[in-house]
Every structure is written in structure tokens, then in C-alpha cells.
Design an enzyme around this catalytic site. Structure first.
Site, PDB file in Angstrom:
ATOM      1  N   ARG A 252       1.056  -1.224   0.041  1.00 28.34           N
ATOM      2  CA  ARG A 252       0.061   0.060  -0.007  1.00 28.34           C
ATOM      3  C   ARG A 252       0.768   1.199  -0.159  1.00 28.34           C
ATOM      4  NH1 ARG A 252      -0.467   4.453   3.887  1.00 28.34           N
ATOM      5  NH2 ARG A 252      -2.629   5.253   3.923  1.00 28.34           N
ATOM      6  N   LEU A 253       0.782   2.156  -0.924  1.00 26.05           N
ATOM      7  CA  LEU A 253       1.594   3.132  -1.174  1.00 26.05           C
ATOM      8  C   LEU A 253       0.932   4.400  -0.444  1.00 26.05           C
ATOM      9  CD1 LEU A 253       2.757   1.310  -3.500  1.00 26.05           C
ATOM     10  CD2 LEU A 253       3.239   3.158  -4.925  1.00 26.05           C
ATOM     11  N   ASP A 254       1.829   5.005   0.334  1.00 28.71           N
ATOM     12  CA  ASP A 254       1.191   6.064   1.314  1.00 28.71           C
ATOM     13  C   ASP A 254       1.152   7.333   0.397  1.00 28.71           C
ATOM     14  OD1 ASP A 254       0.623   7.273   4.021  1.00 28.71           O
ATOM     15  OD2 ASP A 254       2.493   8.532   3.359  1.00 28.71           O
ATOM     16  N   GLU A 291      -2.968   5.143  -1.462  1.00 32.92           N
ATOM     17  CA  GLU A 291      -3.546   6.074  -0.964  1.00 32.92           C
ATOM     18  C   GLU A 291      -3.425   7.402  -1.722  1.00 32.92           C
ATOM     19  OE1 GLU A 291      -3.854   8.349   3.553  1.00 32.92           O
ATOM     20  OE2 GLU A 291      -1.956   7.824   2.515  1.00 32.92           O
ATOM     21  N   ASP A 318     -13.260   9.012   1.031  1.00 37.04           N
ATOM     22  CA  ASP A 318     -14.812   9.688   0.814  1.00 37.04           C
ATOM     23  C   ASP A 318     -15.574   8.774   1.411  1.00 37.04           C
ATOM     24  OD1 ASP A 318     -13.461  11.814  -0.522  1.00 37.04           O
ATOM     25  OD2 ASP A 318     -14.513  10.946  -2.619  1.00 37.04           O
ATOM     26  N   HIS A 320     -15.035   6.863   4.107  1.00 35.02           N
ATOM     27  CA  HIS A 320     -15.069   6.873   5.567  1.00 35.02           C
ATOM     28  C   HIS A 320     -15.958   8.222   6.021  1.00 35.02           C
ATOM     29  CE1 HIS A 320     -13.105   8.811   8.862  1.00 35.02           C
ATOM     30  NE2 HIS A 320     -13.075   7.545   9.556  1.00 35.02           N
TER      31      HIS A 320
END
Length: 587
Positions: A252-254, A291, A318, A320
């Protein structure tokens, strides 16, 4: 990309050391004695040293001025400024040798922080909780960033040595053991990686390789210059390293929207292509997730197998935000952009992915945010009600369980875990823990003071109201307060919530997952009464239907369409407050 440029290599009679230091005139390798390194015209320094064994510790001396660790160090036993350790990644004996991963539609994520997941706070201790995750219906364990950071406590986003899993949690083989044991149980393991900046303490690249950075700034410091081939290789090799040497199933790329993209071919495209080559060579399912606050739908394609420039999915903030506003009534910060009609926002998210698909967002300075996303597959969106950011970036790190009505939260879970988007839980959410997850770190001196001042500025209203009750991120007690309370699983509330999550995920595995390949968005509507309806065309031609009362009052029930009810109460004329029904209709 299989031949790494960065890092130390073991050879038949010793080890080969390399450092890219274009601004350095001289570099010496410090082992038991000093070795002058050869300089090539392209800024690479190298030294082949016989007799070096696994476990040897070394540093680089730059221009007789400063001693630095290897930026591609495999392990830092004495933190970010200590010597690097020579690691042999071929010596670990993998037990799950035939593991090839799982298809993306089977993914149910849980985000975790190694240091607070168990009282011991270690890779090895996590192994004892894997059976719980499997029994809960989770299929993918996601670890917050592990790249070596300064101090003993950190969320992980201040990493400075991208290749070294932090020693606070154990040794490299301990991490491999965790991944191996997860694979033996059928669990995928994902890693959160940070390619948009380096942490504020322990990063020496600017001293000997200033061309790593541009004049542009991110929220956390100087932007990384991916136009430079060596810099580009450093990130791509790092992604391949975690996937190959540690056998992670995905990354997962921040916050990729803060990567300053310059040049003709974006780094995100190149990285995905390189990972796709690894996937094709090994026959493994490998998943890349973003992300991205810019909501760029054009970067996503969950069906591209193997990846060839695209990404499986994006964390859907969105989704969330509309739930958080609906459940808590909060309107500060970015929640203000969702305050007008959160149910309408939820309907849009359920029917086409993002809420913002090109509209102006006040929190983003009025700029147009997002791209149309309705033509994407629903699985291109990772939906969640809580995660580390949305919990931890609050003054007290309080969870939804401390803010929202339990029945409303159960309804939100019933929507999130059965919708055809990819669901994610935050550690402990499966049993409804109320243990907070506040921001914490372990800096010292001026940097620690700067962190405290920054928090006081950001949350001035909380400090004005609560004063010293607001947790100090530098105090060890703040970190300890975030350690999960596993015993609360066995209390009445914990058992009830865990049973709910297990039932929902059992239904997802049986009824939803087999139909996800080829699924498409349909329509959704939200009424003023609290009624929400939505439907999706599933891959086998059936229609998945949602009917929910997202209000505190009883409302009239719409006529149920033909089909099989897979979740919810009866089919009476009314729907109780915060009730959810799911149906599968005929083809």
C-alpha cells in the site's frame, strides 16, 4: 529490475559494498578496519572485501567528515545512526514454499501496527494472533510501515532506511517467520510503504547525494526527485525487495498525491510495471494499493493481471468521511466537505466509488478534486470505517466505538462488509475495542519540541479545552495506551461484535466473493427519511441489492424485490432504526 544497484551483496569469498554518493569526493568503508572505496564517474563507490561474513557491521565515512549507515541497509540493530548489518536473505527456510497468494476479490484487509498489536509488540508475538484473524474471516494482514525509524516508538511514517525492517519489532528472520506463518494459514500479508518523503531524523542522503531531492516541498519535508535514474531505481528496487525477499503479497503506497511527479514517465507507472514483471516471473498474485487524496481513477484497474502500470485499488477516504459525519455529526476539517448531505454522499460512493469525482472541495482550497470513477470495478475501492489516520489524527486517538451509537455502527459494518467493494478493518475493530490509537513517536531534543508545538497548533481547540489531558505524543505512556486489549474479546460486548463480524464475513465469502469478478456499479438513492437503496450487477449476472434505514426513527419499508435475502430482518411494512437488508436477485 532483478539486479539490485543498491545495498550489500554477499560474494563467494566475502561481500561487495556499494554506495551512490555523487557529492562525495572520498568514501571509506568502515568494517573492523577501514577500506578505501573506488569511485566511478557516475557517483558510485564500491569495495569488494574478502572474508566478510553474515552479521558483520559496517558504515560509510564520507569525506573524512561523517560516518553514515548504508541507505539500503538490510538491518539496523542499533537504530538509524548505528552501523548496518550484513544480512543473508537466502538463508531463511520458508515452509509455505508453494504459496502463490490469493486473487484480489478474496481480499478482506485488517490494518495493524506491530508495536501495539500485542503487549510484546513484536513480529513473533503477532504469530500467536493469526488464528484469530482467520477465524474472524480476514484474509489479508496489512502492516503499517516498517522502514527503520528513529527511536523505539513510531507509527512508521518517519522511516529513513527503507530496506531495514525496524529493530524495535525483531530481526529480519522474525518478520519472515510472521509472513511464512500467515501464508501457512492462507493469509496474505501487505506492507505499507512510504515513497513520498524521508523521516526528519537519521536521513543522511542530503549530505552525499543531494540530487535525491528537489526544491519542492511535501507536508513532511523536501520532495524526492524521481527524474534521477538512481533515485527512481532506489524506490522501485525497494518495492521489489519487500515482495521478493520477504514475500509480501502486496504493498500500500502512502499518500502518492504528495509525490512530486516530473518527467515523462511517472514513477507510479514504472513501479507497477516492475512489480508486474516479478508477478509474471514467479506466478504469484501481487497486489498494489494506493492512498491518493487526488482520487485519480485513471490509476486504477483491479483486473489488470499482472500489474502493467495500474493499481488494484485505492483507499476510499470519501467513503469513510460520509460515514463518520453521519455517525458522529462532526464537521471540523475535511469533514466539512461532507456535511451537507452525508447520506447522499454515501449513495454516490456506493454507486460509483468516489464522492468527489471532479467537484470543488473547500478543504482542498476550492480546487477540483477527483476523476469520474463509476466505470471502475467496485473492487477498485478499499472501504473502511476506521484506520490509523482517521483514528490517530484526533487529539485523543478515540475510536468510533467511543463516539457512535452501537446500533448505528453495526449497521455501518453490515453495509461495509457485504458491499462489493474491498473491505478493511482497523486492528481490534472486529471486536469493538475502545482502546485509543493516538499519535506517538520517540524523538528527542529540538525535534521533540517541534512535534509538541506542531500538535498544539493543529489541535489548539483541544488543548484550550482539555489542557494537559491531551496525550503527549513523546510520552511512552501514550504509546502504551494504544496497545490492544485482547482480553476484552471475551467480554459480552466483544463477543457480540466479533460474532457479528464473523457472520458478515462468512456471508461475504459464500455469497459475494464468488460473484465479484466482472461485477459493476449500479444505482443508489438516499431519501430524507433515512432510507438508502443500492444495487450492483454481479459477475454471474445476479443483482446484489441493499436496503437500509440509516436513521434513528422507524420508517416505511419499500417492497422487497424478488430474490433471496442473505442478511437482515424480516420483510415487514416498516424498517427499525439502523437496520440493513441484503438480497441477491435473479439473473
Amino acid at each position: 529490475m532483478n539486479e539490485r544497484k543498491f545495498g550489500t551483496r554477499l560474494t563467494a569469498d566475502g561481500a561487495s559494498f556499494r554506495l551512490w554518493a555523487p557529492a562525495a569526493k572520498r568514501v571509506d568503508l568502515l568494517l573492523e578496519k577501514s577500506h578505501a572505496m573506488r569511485r566511478a564517474e557516475d557517483g558510485w563507490f564500491s569495495a569488494d572485501v574478502p572474508g566478510v561474513k553474515v552479521g558483520a557491521r559496517y558504515k560509510f565515512r564520507i569525506d573524512d567528515d561523517i560516518d553514515v549507515p548504508d541507505p539500503a541497509s538490510g538491518f539496523q540493530p542499533d537504530d538509524v545512526s548505528g552501523p548496518s548489518e550484513v544480512i543473508d536473505h537466502t538463508s531463511f527456510r520458508w515452509r509455505a514454499s508453494d504459496w502463490r497468494g490469493r486473487p484480489w476479490p478474496e481480499t478482506v484487509l485488517i490494518e495493524t501496527h506491530v508495536g501495539t498489536f500485542t503487549p510484546e509488540g513484536s513480529y513473533r508475538a503477532m504469530i500467536g494472533k493469526l488464528d484469530h484473524l482467520v477465524a474472524s474471516g480476514i484474509t489479508a494482514l496489512e502492516l503499517m510501515p516498517l522502514a527503520d525509524f528513529s527511536g523505539a516508538r513510531n507509527w512508521g511514517y518517519d522511516g529513513v532506511l527503507w530496506y531495514a525492517p525496524d529493530s524495535a519489532y525483531g530481526r529480519p528472520d522474525d518478520l519472515k517467520a510472521l509472513i511464512d506463518e500467515a501464508h501457512l494459514r492462507g493469509l496474505m500479508v501487505f506492507l505499507d510503504v512510504v515513497y513520498n518523503h524521508f523521516g526528519p531524523e537519521g536521513n543522511y542522503l542530503g549530505r552525499y547525494a543531494p540530487s535525491f531531492f528537489t526544491d519542492a516541498q511535501t507536508p513532511w519535508g523536501s520532495a524526492i526527485d524521481y527524474r534521477v535514474p538512481e533515485v527512481r531505481a532506489f524506490a522501485i528496487e525497494n518495492a521489489l525487495y519487500w515482495l521478493r525477499d520477504y514475500r509480501f503479497d502486496g504493498l500500500r503506497l502512502d499518500a502518492v498525491n504528495t509525490i512530486v511527479e516530473q518527467g515523462e514517465i511517472p514513477i507510479l507507472h514504472d513501479l507497477s510495471g516492475a512489480v508486474g514483471e516479478l508477478s509474471a516471473q514467479t506466478g504469484r498474485y501481487i497486489h498494489l494499493v494506493l492512498e491518493n487524496g487526488d482520487n485519480r481513477a485513471s490509476l486504477l484497474d483491479p483486473a489488470q493481471e499482472p500489474p502493467r502500470g495500474k493499481y488494484r485499488a485505492q483507499w476510499n477516504d470519501d467513503y469513510h468521511h460520509v460515514w463518520h459525519v453521519m455517525l458522529t455529526g462532526e464537521s471540523q476539517g475535511y469533514y466539512g466537505d461532507y456535511q451537507r448531505s452525508p447520506r447522499t454522499g454515501l449513495a454516490r460512493s456506493l454507486s460509483s466509488g468516489f464522492v468527489y469525482q471532479g467537484e470543488a472541495a473547500a478543504f482542498w482550497g476550492g480546487k477540483l478534486r477527483g476523476e469520474p470513477s463509476g466505470k471502475l470495478a467496485p473492487t477498485a475501492f478499499v472501504n473502511f470505517l476506521q484506520n490509523h489516520d482517521q483514528t490517530g489524527n484526533r487529539p485523543f486517538g478515540d475510536r468510533l466505538e467511543s463516539l457512535a451509537d452501537p446500533k448505528a455502527l453495526e449497521a455501518a459494518l453490515a453495509v461495509t462488509l457485504l458491499a462489493p467493494m474491498t473491505p478493511m478493518l482497523f486492528m481490534g475493530e472486529e471486536w469493538g475495542t475502545k482502546v485509543p490509537f493516538p499519535f506517538f513517536c520517540d524523538f528527542h531534543g529540538g525535534l521533540a519540541d517541534a512535534v509538541r508545538k506542531g500538535r498544539r497548533r493543529e489541535y489548539a481547540w483541544a488543548y484550550a479545552k482539555y489542557g494537559d489531558e491531551v496525550p503527549d505524543p513523546l510520552d511512552p505512556s501514550t504509546f502504551r495506551s494504544a496497545v490492544l486489549d485482547w482480553d476484552s474479546r471475551n467480554k459480552a460486548e466483544g463477543k457480540e461484535r466479533l460474532a457479528l463480524v464473523r457472520k458478515l464475513l462468512t456471508i461475504r465469502r459464500r455469497e459475494i466473493v464468488p460473484r465479484l469478478a466482472g461485477a459493476a456499479f449500479g444505482e443508489a438513492q438516499a431519501g430524507d427519511s433515512g432510507l438508502l437503496t443500492a444495487h450492483w450487477r454481479m459477475g454471474d449476472g445476479t443483482t446484489l441489492q441493499l436496503t437500509a434505514n440509516l436513521s434513528d426513527a422507524e420508517i416505511a419499508s419499500p417492497v422487497d424485490k424478488p430474490g433471496t435475502q442473505i442478511w437482515g430482518g424480516g420483510t415487514g411494512r416498516t424498517m427499525p432504526p439502523w437496520s440493513v437488508r441484503w438480497h441477491l436477485g435473479a439473473r
